[in-house]
Design an enzyme around this catalytic site. Structure first.
Site, mmCIF file in Angstrom:
data_model
loop_
_atom_site.group_PDB
_atom_site.id
_atom_site.type_symbol
_atom_site.label_atom_id
_atom_site.label_comp_id
_atom_site.label_asym_id
_atom_site.label_seq_id
_atom_site.Cartn_x
_atom_site.Cartn_y
_atom_site.Cartn_z
ATOM 1 N N GLY A 259 61.744 43.807 13.583
ATOM 2 C CA GLY A 259 60.961 43.834 12.348
ATOM 3 C C GLY A 259 61.345 44.975 11.435
ATOM 4 N N ASP B 124 68.992 34.040 -2.555
ATOM 5 C CA ASP B 124 69.195 32.827 -1.758
ATOM 6 C C ASP B 124 67.945 32.397 -0.998
ATOM 7 O OD1 ASP B 124 69.148 34.578 0.407
ATOM 8 O OD2 ASP B 124 71.190 34.136 1.084
ATOM 9 N N GLU C 68 73.930 43.605 -1.909
ATOM 10 C CA GLU C 68 73.562 42.784 -0.756
ATOM 11 C C GLU C 68 74.473 41.581 -0.566
ATOM 12 O OE1 GLU C 68 70.512 43.264 1.332
ATOM 13 O OE2 GLU C 68 70.773 45.280 0.523
ATOM 14 N N GLY D 102 59.939 43.714 3.395
ATOM 15 C CA GLY D 102 60.221 42.816 2.274
ATOM 16 C C GLY D 102 60.663 41.443 2.732
ATOM 17 N N SER E 160 60.933 38.317 9.154
ATOM 18 C CA SER E 160 61.377 39.389 10.039
ATOM 19 C C SER E 160 60.211 40.293 10.412
ATOM 20 C CB SER E 160 62.484 40.204 9.364
ATOM 21 O OG SER E 160 62.775 41.378 10.088
ATOM 22 N N CYS F 12 71.525 32.025 5.038
ATOM 23 C CA CYS F 12 71.749 33.421 5.424
ATOM 24 C C CYS F 12 72.866 33.542 6.445
ATOM 25 C CB CYS F 12 70.472 34.022 6.025
ATOM 26 S SG CYS F 12 69.264 34.572 4.799
ATOM 27 N N HIS G 268 66.025 38.213 -1.411
ATOM 28 C CA HIS G 268 67.341 37.868 -1.955
ATOM 29 C C HIS G 268 67.211 36.605 -2.803
ATOM 30 C CE1 HIS G 268 69.298 39.954 1.752
ATOM 31 N NE2 HIS G 268 69.353 40.762 0.708
ATOM 32 N N SER H 270 63.060 44.910 8.570
ATOM 33 C CA SER H 270 63.385 44.601 7.182
ATOM 34 C C SER H 270 62.130 44.427 6.336
ATOM 35 C CB SER H 270 64.256 43.337 7.125
ATOM 36 O OG SER H 270 64.770 43.143 5.833
ATOM 37 N N ASN I 244 63.897 35.755 12.875
ATOM 38 C CA ASN I 244 64.495 37.052 12.556
ATOM 39 C C ASN I 244 64.703 37.223 11.054
ATOM 40 O OD1 ASN I 244 65.138 39.510 13.604
ATOM 41 N ND2 ASN I 244 67.097 38.908 14.471
ATOM 42 N N VAL J 195 59.485 38.688 4.977
ATOM 43 C CA VAL J 195 58.213 38.346 5.603
ATOM 44 C C VAL J 195 58.411 37.831 7.025
ATOM 45 C CG1 VAL J 195 56.183 36.852 5.468
ATOM 46 C CG2 VAL J 195 57.114 37.906 3.389
ATOM 47 N N ASN K 136 75.296 38.216 3.645
ATOM 48 C CA ASN K 136 75.244 39.603 3.195
ATOM 49 C C ASN K 136 76.511 40.375 3.510
ATOM 50 O OD1 ASN K 136 72.005 39.346 4.473
ATOM 51 N ND2 ASN K 136 72.429 39.483 2.291
#
Length: 446
Positions: free
Chosen positions: A21, A253, A175, A25, A29, A372, A251, A23, A366, A27, A111
Site C-alpha cells: 500500500g 491511463d 510517470e 493516490g 493499492s 498498467c 494517471h 502508493s 496492487n 485507491v 510507467n
C-alpha cells in the site's frame, strides 16, 4: 509510410509481489495495504494474458522483473552489514522502507518509459525516455534497471535511442507512457502524440489537485517531446482535470486510453475536454487521420465506478478489419453500471466491437489493470527484427516461464515474510535463471 505493428511489452510480475500500500493516490493499492499476496498466481495470471493475446496474433513481448530487495536503497540510508543484517535491521527500524525496497511495482511497465516511434522522430529512430517516477520512494530507483533493460532489448543504435530519466526533482516528475497517447492513421505513418500532465511546476496560478498528488508535470512532458525530436505541430499537451485526480485518477491511463485513430475517454478526463479534442482533430488532419472519439458520460459511468473497475485501464487492440478489441479486467463484468455500459458499447456500431477479459485480480489489488501492465512500442518489421528476440512471447517461452514461476515463486507473501533473508536469496536465484531463459546474460548487476 512503413508497415509497423504495435507491440505490447507486458511486465512479468516479480517474485516479491506484495501489498504494501505504498502508493498514496492509488485507491486500489492503498485499500489492500498489508494483506497477503500470491506472487505465483499473479505471475501466472499475467503470463496467461500474454499467451492468449499472442495466440490471437497480436504482437506480444515482455519486460522482466527487477532485482529485489533494492539493497542500494537500503544501504544508502544507513543499513549496513551482510545482506541478512540489512534486511533484519530495516525490518526492525523501518519496515515501510523495507517494503519499498521489496516493491514489485516494475510490473507496471506503462510507467517504464515514454516511447515515440521512428515515424514521429527527427532522426527516424524509435526513442525511449525512461521515467524517473520520483513521486514515490518505492519507484524512484526503478529507472536505473529500466534503462539497463531497455538498452539490452533495444541495443541497436541504428534503430533505437534510449534516454536516461529526467532530473529527479518535482519540476520534472515523469510517470512514463501512463500519461502518453499516440494517435495515427496507421502505426507506420506519422502520428500525433498527446502528453497528459497533472500540474505545472512554474505557474503557481495553474489549476492543480488538492488532495492527491499530480505526478506528471507539463515541464517533464515538454522535455520528453524535445528529447524525442517531435514536431510541435503534431504534439499535444493536455491537462488532467484536477478534481478527477482527487478521486483517485493518479494517471491518465486510469481515465482514458487511445491507439490508432480511436480515443476512449471519460467525460471528466481532461480539464478542457472540448479544447483538447479540437486540438487533436486539427493535428490529426495534418497526418491524414480523423479522430474517432468514444466518450463515456459521467451519467453512465461515474469516476468512482471507473476507478474501482479500471474500465479505462484497458488495452485497445486494433484488429485487421479496422475495428478494435478492448481488453478489460474481469472486474468490469462484475460491476453492474460498467458491465451495462460495455454491452451497449460493443453493440453501438462504433469502432470498439469486441471485449476480451482476463482475471488479473492479483495485479488489480496492487493498483493496476491490463493497461498498467504493458508498454506499447510501435515497430517496423526491420525494427522488430533488430530488437532482442528472447522476450517475444511464444508458446515455447510461455511454457518455460510457467515452469520457472512454479519452481521459484511463493504462493503466499505477507508483510512479515519480507523479514525473511531467504526471500532475497530466492529472488536472486530466480532472476539469475530468468536472464538465461530470456537470453539476456548480465541483465542484473548482482
Amino acid at each position: 509510410m512503413n508497415n509497423a505493428r504495435e507491440f505490447n511489452f507486458d511486465g512479468l510480475v516479480g517474485p516479491s509481489h506484495n501489498y504494501a500500500g505504498l502508493s498514496f493516490g492509488n485507491v486500489a493499492s492503498f485499500s489492500n495495504v498489508k494483506s497477503a499476496s500470491n506472487p505465483r498466481e499473479a505471475a501466472l495470471q499475467g503470463l496467461a494474458k500474454m499467451r492468449a493475446l499472442a495466440a490471437r496474433g497480436f504482437a506480444q513481448a515482455l519486460l522482466p522483473p527487477q532485482m529485489r530487495p533494492n539493497f542500494r536503497l537500503l544501504r544508502s540510508i544507513g543499513f549496513g552489514g551482510s545482506d541478512a543484517d540489512v534486511i533484519s535491521r530495516a525490518y526492525k527500524d523501518a519496515p515501510v522502507i523495507l517494503a519499498s525496497a521489496y516493491s514489485a511495482s516494475p510490473m507496471w511497465t506503462a510507467n517504464a518509459a515514454t516511447v515515440s516511434p521512428s515515424a514521429d522522430t527527427a532522426d527516424g529512430r524509435t526513442h525511449f525516455t525512461v521515467a524517473n517516477l520520483n513521486n514515490k520512494l518505492h519507484r524512484s530507483y526503478e529507472h536505473l534497471q529500466t534503462a539497463r533493460t531497455l538498452r539490452a532489448i533495444f541495443g541497436d543504435e541504428r534503430h533505437f535511442s534510449v534516454h536516461d530519466a529526467l532530473p529527479s526533482t518535482p519540476a520534472f516528475g515523469d510517470e512514463g507512457a501512463a500519461n502518453h497517447t499516440r494517435l495515427c492513421a496507421s502505426h507506420g505513418s506519422r502520428g500525433v502524440e498527446m502528453f497528459v500532465y497533472g500540474r505545472v511546476e512554474f505557474d503557481a496560478d495553474a489549476p492543480a489537485p488538492r488532495h492527491y498528488p499530480a505526478r506528471q508535470t507539463l515541464e517533464a512532458s515538454q522535455a520528453v517531446a524535445r528529447l524525442h525530436g517531435l514536431e510541435m505541430r503534431r504534439t499535444i499537451f493536455a491537462q488532467q482535470a484536477p478534481d478527477t485526480i482527487d478521486q483517485g485518477v493518479f494517471h491518465n491511463d486510469v481515465i482514458a486510453v487511445g491507439t490508432g485513430d480511436v480515443l476512449f475517454y471519460h467525460q471528466r478526463a481532461f480539464l478542457d475536454e472540448q479544447g483538447t479534442l479540437h486540438r487533436l482533430r486539427r493535428a490529426l488532419e495534418g497526418v491524414h487521420a480523423e479522430l474517432r472519439a468514444v466518450r463515456v458520460d459521467a451519467a453512465e459511468v461515474s469516476v468512482p465506478d471507473a476507478v474501482s473497475s479500471y474500465l479505462f485501464n484497458s488495452q485497445l487492440l486494433d484488429k485487421p478489419d479496422g475495428r478494435m478489441a478492448l481488453v478489460v479486467p474481469q472486474e468490469c463484468h462484475e460491476h453492474p453500471a460498467v458491465s451495462r455500459y460495455l454491452q451497449s458499447l460493443v453493440n453501438s456500431g462504433g469502432p470498439i466491437d469486441e471485449l476480451i477479459s482476463f482475471d488479473l485480480r492479483q495485479s488489480m489489488r496492487n493498483g493496476g489493470g491490463p493497461a498498467c501492465l504493458r508498454l506499447r512500442v510501435a515497430l517496423t518489421e526491420q525494427e522488430a527484427g533488430a530488437m532482442h528476440q528472447g522476450v517475444v512471447m511464444t508458446e515455447a517461452l510461455h511454457a518455460r516461464l510457467v515452469n520457472w514461476v512454479e519452481k521459484h515463486y511463493r504462493d503466499r507473501l505477507s508483510p512479515a515474510d519480507l523479514a525473511d533473508p531467504a526471500l532475497a536469496v530466492e529472488v536472486q536465484t530466480a532472476l539469475d535463471e530468468l536472464s538465461g531463459i530470456l537470453g539476456l546474460p548480465g541483465l542484473y548487476a548482482f
